[in-house]
Design a protein around this motif. Structure first.
Motif, PDB file in Angstrom:
ATOM      1  N   HIS A   1       0.811  -1.214   0.000  1.00 39.45           N
ATOM      2  CA  HIS A   1       0.000   0.000   0.000  1.00 39.45           C
ATOM      3  C   HIS A   1       0.854   1.278   0.000  1.00 39.45           C
ATOM      4  N   GLY A   2       1.740   1.327  -0.971  1.00 38.89           N
ATOM      5  CA  GLY A   2       2.470   2.561  -1.237  1.00 38.89           C
ATOM      6  C   GLY A   2       3.381   3.008  -0.124  1.00 38.89           C
ATOM      7  N   VAL A   3       3.461   4.324   0.043  1.00 35.80           N
ATOM      8  CA  VAL A   3       4.403   4.895   1.006  1.00 35.80           C
ATOM      9  C   VAL A   3       4.050   4.519   2.441  1.00 35.80           C
ATOM     10  N   VAL A   4       2.776   4.205   2.702  1.00 31.67           N
ATOM     11  CA  VAL A   4       2.379   3.786   4.048  1.00 31.67           C
ATOM     12  C   VAL A   4       3.130   2.523   4.465  1.00 31.67           C
ATOM     13  N   GLY A   5       3.275   1.602   3.522  1.00 30.07           N
ATOM     14  CA  GLY A   5       4.012   0.378   3.812  1.00 30.07           C
ATOM     15  C   GLY A   5       5.465   0.648   4.150  1.00 30.07           C
ATOM     16  N   LEU A   6       6.045   1.662   3.491  1.00 29.35           N
ATOM     17  CA  LEU A   6       7.431   2.015   3.782  1.00 29.35           C
ATOM     18  C   LEU A   6       7.550   2.670   5.155  1.00 29.35           C
ATOM     19  N   ILE A   7       6.603   3.513   5.483  1.00 29.63           N
ATOM     20  CA  ILE A   7       6.615   4.176   6.795  1.00 29.63           C
ATOM     21  C   ILE A   7       6.450   3.159   7.914  1.00 29.63           C
ATOM     22  N   GLU A   8       5.534   2.208   7.702  1.00 29.38           N
ATOM     23  CA  GLU A   8       5.210   1.236   8.757  1.00 29.38           C
ATOM     24  C   GLU A   8       6.007  -0.063   8.642  1.00 29.38           C
TER      25      GLU A   8
ATOM     26  N   CYS B   1      -2.116   3.791  -1.857  1.00 31.87           N
ATOM     27  CA  CYS B   1      -2.722   4.582  -0.793  1.00 31.87           C
ATOM     28  C   CYS B   1      -2.908   6.008  -1.298  1.00 31.87           C
ATOM     29  N   ARG B   2      -3.667   6.798  -0.551  1.00 36.47           N
ATOM     30  CA  ARG B   2      -3.834   8.216  -0.858  1.00 36.47           C
ATOM     31  C   ARG B   2      -3.208   9.071   0.247  1.00 36.47           C
ATOM     32  N   TYR B   3      -2.291   8.480   0.970  1.00 35.99           N
ATOM     33  CA  TYR B   3      -1.670   9.162   2.101  1.00 35.99           C
ATOM     34  C   TYR B   3      -0.633  10.175   1.625  1.00 35.99           C
ATOM     35  N   GLU B   4      -0.653  11.359   2.245  1.00 40.84           N
ATOM     36  CA  GLU B   4       0.343  12.380   1.938  1.00 40.84           C
ATOM     37  C   GLU B   4       1.131  12.696   3.196  1.00 40.84           C
ATOM     38  N   ILE B   5       2.439  12.703   3.082  1.00 44.38           N
ATOM     39  CA  ILE B   5       3.301  13.026   4.218  1.00 44.38           C
ATOM     40  C   ILE B   5       3.132  14.500   4.569  1.00 44.38           C
TER      41      ILE B   5
ATOM     42  N   ASP C   1       4.705  19.927   6.842  1.00 38.07           N
ATOM     43  CA  ASP C   1       4.836  20.955   7.879  1.00 38.07           C
ATOM     44  C   ASP C   1       5.179  20.376   9.252  1.00 38.07           C
ATOM     45  N   ASP C   2       5.317  19.061   9.307  1.00 38.71           N
ATOM     46  CA  ASP C   2       5.670  18.431  10.575  1.00 38.71           C
ATOM     47  C   ASP C   2       7.102  18.823  10.953  1.00 38.71           C
ATOM     48  N   PRO C   3       7.299  19.592  12.018  1.00 39.03           N
ATOM     49  CA  PRO C   3       8.648  20.046  12.374  1.00 39.03           C
ATOM     50  C   PRO C   3       9.581  18.899  12.741  1.00 39.03           C
ATOM     51  N   LEU C   4       9.009  17.775  13.164  1.00 40.45           N
ATOM     52  CA  LEU C   4       9.833  16.622  13.557  1.00 40.45           C
ATOM     53  C   LEU C   4      10.142  15.704  12.375  1.00 40.45           C
ATOM     54  N   GLN C   5       9.465  15.968  11.236  1.00 45.28           N
ATOM     55  CA  GLN C   5       9.650  15.127  10.043  1.00 45.28           C
ATOM     56  C   GLN C   5       9.486  13.643  10.411  1.00 45.28           C
ATOM     57  N   THR C   6       8.428  13.360  11.137  1.00 52.15           N
ATOM     58  CA  THR C   6       8.221  12.028  11.703  1.00 52.15           C
ATOM     59  C   THR C   6       8.202  10.932  10.650  1.00 52.15           C
TER      60      THR C   6
ATOM     61  N   ARG D   1       6.077  14.402  -7.418  1.00 51.31           N
ATOM     62  CA  ARG D   1       6.355  15.444  -6.421  1.00 51.31           C
ATOM     63  C   ARG D   1       6.707  14.831  -5.068  1.00 51.31           C
ATOM     64  N   ALA D   2       6.012  13.742  -4.716  1.00 50.26           N
ATOM     65  CA  ALA D   2       6.315  13.070  -3.460  1.00 50.26           C
ATOM     66  C   ALA D   2       7.716  12.467  -3.501  1.00 50.26           C
ATOM     67  N   GLY D   3       8.088  11.894  -4.630  1.00 49.58           N
ATOM     68  CA  GLY D   3       9.419  11.324  -4.782  1.00 49.58           C
ATOM     69  C   GLY D   3      10.502  12.384  -4.705  1.00 49.58           C
ATOM     70  N   LEU D   4      10.221  13.544  -5.286  1.00 49.56           N
ATOM     71  CA  LEU D   4      11.179  14.643  -5.238  1.00 49.56           C
ATOM     72  C   LEU D   4      11.385  15.114  -3.798  1.00 49.56           C
ATOM     73  N   ARG D   5      10.290  15.239  -3.052  1.00 50.21           N
ATOM     74  CA  ARG D   5      10.404  15.676  -1.655  1.00 50.21           C
ATOM     75  C   ARG D   5      11.153  14.643  -0.807  1.00 50.21           C
ATOM     76  N   LEU D   6      10.862  13.361  -1.043  1.00 53.11           N
ATOM     77  CA  LEU D   6      11.569  12.311  -0.321  1.00 53.11           C
ATOM     78  C   LEU D   6      13.060  12.349  -0.648  1.00 53.11           C
ATOM     79  N   GLY D   7      13.368  12.520  -1.928  1.00 53.29           N
ATOM     80  CA  GLY D   7      14.762  12.562  -2.338  1.00 53.29           C
ATOM     81  C   GLY D   7      15.517  13.718  -1.694  1.00 53.29           C
TER      82      GLY D   7
END
Length: 399
Positions: A44-51, A78-82, A85-90, A117-123
């Protein structure tokens, strides 16, 4: 980059008929390079990577050759967006931890412009942490709204499905000798490529009388007038409308909550059929049939375009080769070679360039009346759709 590292494949956004073909290209190509050891896929996309919900697919070869003919998305999305603005970049820090723990250095994201765009931000985050990686995007979308590419994998198959289905509906419309208005809702939130592709139905047999795309303001009074004009002339009318058309005040048709009663407008995306059905019933007394082509436009692998399958796999393979060669933060792309026969050249585009803007249907393809597509669009769309079915023509002579 370390001599040997592991790779991660991520499916992102919505399904297409050929995204699993790209998955096959990436996975099979990874196995061909000694620089890549284990191959993982995210659930399920980036959620799987986070979890850290990751599959080890290195040795899973039994059903792999069937991937190109398997519909939807085999690893999920997934439709999840990181939260940027999270200051901790959790979320980013969880991703980095998981990448490090599995020594994942090659990252392949298979998605649309949002995924670019998500890949660019992650990179950029990984660069800020001095993490050694190679990130590549393999494009896909049915809307065809990714820039820096002639057409995105997934679009040709969706276009073929729309063209063939519209031709069948247009033939069905002629069955009875009664007045009838038929309209079809097709996908296309911000672009009209799929709606425009419906004109290819006329290369088979019958096609739409009217086509409305998001690049043109949707005028309700003009729409009714156009329908009435065709109905008075032919006794029947077939219109194709993209789901993303907007009124002059910038509102999507599905935002009319008097018809679509959900408070969350995103849940109504793709729901203009009830609105148009009511609009037509308020203005005409004849039979009205509203048809939403629905999810089959994007996941119908049974009628996928041959060129779409071929290019989807090749783009997946070229993403791996580019990453191994040292490229990163790029999207594999293709451009059409001018000439009478269709031919495409493969290339790379920087994610920064791809992310700048979305691709739209050029207004040069839209006719002066803003209710149909010019014939010049055939040159663009027909090579992508491939060979179309043939219908019989009988000499039905009155006795």
């Amino acid at each position: 980059m370390e001599k040997v590292a592991n790779a991660l494949y991520i499916q992102s956004g919505g399904p297409t008929a050929v995204i699993n073909t790209s998955a096959y290209g990436v996975i099979d190509e990874c196995r061909r390079h000694p620089e890549i050891n284990r191959i993982y896929a995210s659930e399920h996309g980036v959620v799987g990577l986070i979890e850290r919900r990751l599959f080890d697919i290195t040795d899973e070869m039994a059903g792999e050759k069937l991937l190109p003919s398997t519909p939807s998305m085999i690893f999920g999305s997934c439709r999840y967006e990181i939260d940027e603005d999270d200051p901790l970049q959790t979320d980013y820090r969880k991703i980095l931890k998981n990448l490090k723990s599995l020594d994942i250095r090659y990252i392949f994201i298979n998605g649309g412009n949002g995924s670019v765009r998500a890949g660019l931000r992650l990179g950029r985050f990984l660069e800020s942490q001095a993490y050694d990686f190679r990130l590549m995007v393999v494009p896909k979308t049915v809307d065809n709204d990714i820039s820096c590419i002639d057409h995105a994998p997934g679009f040709p198959s969706a276009a073929r499905h729309v063209a063939v289905t519209v031709s069948e509906l247009a033939r069905d419309m002629m069955t009875y000798d009664t007045e009838l208005i038929m309209f079809t809702e097709v996908m296309g939130r911000n672009t009209g490529f799929l709606a425009a592709a419906s004109m290819a139905a006329k290369r088979i047999d019958l096609g739409p009388d009217l086509i409305y795309v998001p690049e043109v303001v949707f005028d309700q009074k003009k729409f009714i007038g156009d329908i009435r004009r065709v109905l008075e002339k032919k006794g029947k009318c077939f219109a194709v409308v993209a789901e993303g058309v907007k009124t002059a005040d910038g509102r999507f048709l599905f935002e009319d909550i008097s018809v679509n009663r959900g408070m969350d407008m995103q849940k109504n995306m793709g729901g203009i059929t009830p609105y148009l059905n009511q609009l037509l019933r308020d203005n005409f007394e004849c039979k009205i049939r509203g048809i939403d082509l629905g999810l089959m436009q994007r996941c119908g692998a049974h009628d996928a375009s041959d060129i779409d399958r071929e290019e989807a796999e090749e783009l997946g393979r070229r993403a791996v080769r580019a990453a191994v060669a040292g490229e990163s933060l790029k999207m594999v792309t293709l451009r059409r070679v001018p000439g009478p026969q269709y031919q495409a050249e493969y290339d790379l585009a920087a994610l920064e360039e791809v992310a700048k803007e979305d691709n739209c249907l050029p207004m040069s393809y839209v006719n002066e009346e803003k209710d149909y597509i010019r014939e010049g669009f055939y040159d663009y769309i027909m090579p992508l759709i491939g060979e179309l079915p043939r219908y019989t023509v009988l000499n039905k002579r009155y006795i």
